[in-house]
Design a protein around this motif. Structure first.
Motif, PDB file in Angstrom:
ATOM      1  N   TYR A 168       0.770  -1.239  -0.041  1.00  0.00           N
ATOM      2  CA  TYR A 168      -0.071  -0.008  -0.042  1.00  0.00           C
ATOM      3  C   TYR A 168       0.795   1.405  -0.043  1.00  0.00           C
ATOM      4  CZ  TYR A 168      -4.396  -2.721   0.994  1.00  0.00           C
ATOM      5  OH  TYR A 168      -5.380  -3.428   0.693  1.00  0.00           O
ATOM      6  N   LEU A 182      -3.591   5.713   1.010  1.00  0.00           N
ATOM      7  CA  LEU A 182      -3.155   4.392   0.980  1.00  0.00           C
ATOM      8  C   LEU A 182      -1.905   4.378   2.092  1.00  0.00           C
ATOM      9  CD1 LEU A 182      -2.800   4.436  -2.799  1.00  0.00           C
ATOM     10  CD2 LEU A 182      -4.145   2.626  -1.292  1.00  0.00           C
ATOM     11  N   VAL A 185      -3.651   3.278   5.367  1.00  0.00           N
ATOM     12  CA  VAL A 185      -4.121   1.784   5.431  1.00  0.00           C
ATOM     13  C   VAL A 185      -2.432   0.820   5.615  1.00  0.00           C
ATOM     14  CG1 VAL A 185      -4.480  -0.143   3.960  1.00  0.00           C
ATOM     15  CG2 VAL A 185      -5.807   1.933   3.943  1.00  0.00           C
ATOM     16  N   LEU A 314      -9.412   8.460   5.737  1.00  0.00           N
ATOM     17  CA  LEU A 314      -9.882   7.888   4.274  1.00  0.00           C
ATOM     18  C   LEU A 314     -11.218   8.736   3.747  1.00  0.00           C
ATOM     19  CD1 LEU A 314     -10.050   4.176   4.900  1.00  0.00           C
ATOM     20  CD2 LEU A 314      -8.438   5.540   3.866  1.00  0.00           C
TER      21      LEU A 314
ATOM     22  N   TYR B 258     -14.049  -6.535  -1.960  1.00  0.00           N
ATOM     23  CA  TYR B 258     -12.883  -5.609  -2.066  1.00  0.00           C
ATOM     24  C   TYR B 258     -11.997  -6.313  -3.171  1.00  0.00           C
ATOM     25  CZ  TYR B 258      -8.654  -3.210  -0.717  1.00  0.00           C
ATOM     26  OH  TYR B 258      -7.605  -2.506  -0.390  1.00  0.00           O
ATOM     27  N   LEU B 380     -11.295   1.593  -0.095  1.00  0.00           N
ATOM     28  CA  LEU B 380     -10.511   1.687   1.057  1.00  0.00           C
ATOM     29  C   LEU B 380     -11.454   1.635   2.290  1.00  0.00           C
ATOM     30  CD1 LEU B 380      -7.361   3.476   0.176  1.00  0.00           C
ATOM     31  CD2 LEU B 380      -7.441   1.293   0.305  1.00  0.00           C
ATOM     32  N   TYR B 383     -13.283  -1.619   3.159  1.00  0.00           N
ATOM     33  CA  TYR B 383     -12.319  -2.397   3.452  1.00  0.00           C
ATOM     34  C   TYR B 383     -12.026  -2.277   4.964  1.00  0.00           C
ATOM     35  CZ  TYR B 383      -8.018  -5.268   3.858  1.00  0.00           C
ATOM     36  OH  TYR B 383      -7.004  -6.227   4.122  1.00  0.00           O
TER      37      TYR B 383
END
Lengths: 321, 408
Positions: A168, A182, A185, A314, B258, B380, B383
């Motif tokens: 990621y 990203l 994550v 996010l 996902y 995302l 997820y």
């Protein structure tokens, strides 16, 4: 050189593992009718386990501490002379040597030297204990294997996660608007890795050793049961020998009487110890299993915090350029 | 799958489109051999305005995957400046061990059904693509559609793979933005592939961890049989371990969605690449035409002035066998001048074409970028939400187990 320090109100002494081992042997010798708590495993394979690592030393220390506490809690063992000396003597080695000499002089050992008498049948209640211990140690062995397997699977999962997270990060480098999400994550997965590592460590250091201790405990208890059988066998054999003499003796000879005493004492001690052991075992396992559940809860809580914290990141809308 | 941002005047606003069912069929293929395939039911319904309370009838027809492929190939050729939405994968890839790689597997078919619906919705909500007649017919005309597509002759317009590859290596001045975009799409493909591969391995391992816990259920039950006070606590805790072990199946099934979202963008990267390739091809074409024109002009000049600057076989032979007559030279010059004029017009139109292409392609690429950022962010977030749900379930189960242990 393993040292352990424990605080008593008045004394503070240094002991090595082999001192504990000596103490346990002495207790077994001098109190053969009682259940002596187990020590953590004596031998560790060199190269597989680091005998000087912090985790190993700490695990052993906890086990040795437990060992002493169990003796302290025992109404008979706690008054044992050897135990007292162990806790207080400045020079234990001198006592050890002295002890050997004393032994030969005074015949202190209440060693039930029984010469291969065979017991016809175990009384029901002791047979039940024996069966219980067999099944019990079997189940513990299974649980030990399951726990080990889980740890192994977790570590393999961890290996994959360690590769997964950074991808990621790589992707983040390609993007503009998605760069922060990203990266977030990636960091999150990293946190989960750390949490998982801690869980596996805890299981290895705290859970498995206690299981193994109880397996060792069961083994030594089964040996005590066998000794009891021996004592009873000797009594029965001697009693039979007397009966076969076909003399009309109104009184039983003293040595047979002594045997009978020994059997009855052994049985009483063993029964009392078993009851105590069952109680302690219940508390120990209650604590152990609750601890296992707790560690898993903590693991999931750490992961939950990590993932919840990146949701706002996010969802964040970038400023329109 | 994604919440689509609908543009004005797109088909998706006027028509409801669903791929509602999948059915196994058997038939004969082109080589008259029996084959099994899956057919998908496409249902369409005109969207009524809020004022009217009527519900319009549903039209439906069946299509198979190969027809979707035909449609997409048509769109690729007809709209080379558009980033054409991708189809769901033909064969199951990036599977972890529990998932079947079999095309007939019901879970795979179901996920493909969703993917095909998503494809149609994406095309229907694209401002340019949704207006295409062939696409409309695909949705509404059952019979004769294949013939209709083939009659457009799109296959003839398709650029050969070799030609495109050649252009990639030989083009001298492609638009910088396209070169960057090409690199981006290559790297995107690479990183998403890697991600999908490792994710499958992660899923595999996680499955193992959960399932082994099921063994606790059995052994606790056996152990409880020999215990008195501890028995109940152990037994009920064991039940929770069984629940824990079983929970992983649903968790991982959800995660597949996902993975599908990521796959869509993996394939989208290929569509981006296709647009870049088209640009390179057009640019190369342009460069070749310009080069050709320059050389013709030069030839003309040489003939007119008599100076030979460039080596040519004609030049050599005329030197050896005598010059050509003035009439012959005149004729040649005339031919060349005609060719030059043609060439200049062609070059002009090619230049225009190229500029138009760059402009409209870049507009669609910007639209695509926004869509990509929006969609991937959503992916995302979903997820993360899945992970949160999994953690909460874990806490619940272990808390329950802890309570059972406390009663031992």
């Amino acid at each position: 050189f393993l040292t352990s320090e424990f605080d008593l109100p008045e004394y503070s002494v240094r002991r090595r593992y082999q001192d504990f081992d000596w103490l346990r042997n002495k207790l077994e010798e001098s109190q053969p009718t009682h259940l002596i708590p187990p020590l953590p495993e004596k031998f560790v394979v060199k190269g597989v386990v680091d005998r000087f690592s912090e985790e190993f030393v700490e695990t052993r220390r906890k086990a040795l501490d437990k060992f002493l506490k169990r003796i302290t809690d025992h109404p008979v063992l706690s008054f044992n002379e050897h135990f007292n000396v162990f806790l207080t003597a400045k020079d234990l080695n001198a006592y050890k040597k002295q002890g050997m000499a004393l032994l030969s002089k005074m015949g202190e050992s209440v060693k039930y030297v029984t010469g291969g008498y065979k017991l016809r049948s175990r009384p029901l209640e002791f047979a039940a204990i024996g069966e219980y211990l067999d099944t019990f140690s079997l189940k513990l062995g299974t649980i030990d294997r399951i726990a080990q397997r889980i740890i192994k699977e977790q570590l393999e999962y961890l290996v994959e996660l360690r590769e997964y997270g950074p991808i990621y990060s790589t992707w983040s480098g390609l993007e503009v608007e998605l760069s922060e999400p990203l990266e977030g994550v990636s960091a999150c997965i990293g946190n989960c890795c750390t949490a998982l590592e801690e869980l596996s460590e805890d299981m290895t250091d705290d859970f498995l050793p206690v299981l193994r201790e109880y397996i060792l405990y069961s083994e030594s208890m089964k040996n005590v049961l066998k000794k009891r059988d021996q004592v009873q066998a000797e009594y029965e054999a001697k009693l039979e020998a007397v009966a076969l003499k076909k003399e009309d003796r109104p009184k039983v000879p003293t040595d047979v009487e002594k045997c009978q005493d020994r059997v009855e004492c052994f049985n009483a001690d063993l029964k009392a110890d078993m009851e105590r052991w069952q109680n302690n075992k219940r508390q120990d396992f209650r604590q152990l299993l609750m601890g296992m559940a707790d560690k898993n809860i903590q693991y999931y809580e750490k992961c939950l915090t990590a993932w919840e914290s990146i949701i706002p990141l996010l969802q964040d809308k970038p400023e329109t350029k | 799958m994604f919440v689509l941002v609908l543009m004005e005047d797109c088909l998706a606003k006027k028509m409801e489109i669903t791929v509602s069912e999948a059915e196994k069929r058997t038939g004969r293929n082109a080589m008259n051999m029996q084959e099994t395939y899956t057919a998908y039911l496409i249902e369409t319904r005109a969207v009524e305005s809020q004022n009217e309370g009527q519900c319009s009838p549903v039209d439906s027809l069946w299509r198979r995957y190969s027809e979707f492929e035909l449609l997409r190939n048509y769109l690729l050729v007809t709209f080379p400046h558009i980033v054409v939405p991708p189809l769901p994968e033909k064969r199951a890839d990036f599977v972890w061990h529990k998932l079947s790689a079999d095309n007939m597997d019901p879970d795979f078919v179901e996920r493909r059904r969703i993917g095909l619906e998503n494809f149609l919705l994406r095309v229907a909500s694209h401002p340019v693509l949704c207006q295409d007649k062939i696409f409309y017919s695909f949705l509404t005309q059952e019979g004769g559609w294949k013939e209709m597509v083939n009659e457009t002759g799109f296959q003839l317009k398709a650029d050969s793979r070799l030609k495109a590859l050649n252009a990639t290596f030989r083009v001298k001045n492609p638009d910088k933005r396209f070169t960057e975009l090409k690199h981006y799409s290559d790297e995107l493909q690479s990183v998403i592939s890697h991600l999908l591969r490792v994710r499958a391995r992660v899923a595999d391992r996680l499955y193992g961890v959960y399932k082994v816990h099921g063994n606790y259920g059995r052994v606790f039950s056996e152990w409880s049989a020999i215990e008195k006070e501890m028995g109940d606590g152990l037994q009920s805790a064991g039940h929770h371990m069984d629940v824990y072990a079983a929970s992983i199946d649903d968790i991982l099934e959800e995660e597949e969605h996902y993975a599908d979202q990521l796959k869509e963008y993996l394939f989208y990267a290929e569509a981006l690449r296709a647009v870049c390739r088209k640009h390179e091809l057009m640019q190369y074409d342009l460069e070749m035409a310009a080069q050709d024109l320059t050389s013709k002009k030069q030839q003309c000049e040489e003939l007119a002035t008599g100076t030979v600057r460039t080596f040519s076989l004609k030049g050599m032979t005329s030197k050896l066998f005598g010059q050509e007559t003035p009439e012959q030279r005149e004729a040649k010059i005339k031919v060349l001048e005609e060719q030059i004029q043609e060439g200049e017009e062609q070059l002009k139109s090619k230049n225009l074409e190229g500029r138009d292409f760059v402009k409209s392609a870049w507009a669609d690429i910007e639209r695509f970028k926004e869509q990509k950022n929006h969609d991937l962010k959503e992916a995302l977030i979903s997820y993360a939400v899945m992970q949160i749900s999994m953690c909460k379930k874990g806490i619940q189960v272990w808390t329950n187990a802890k309570e059972c242990f406390s009663k031992m």
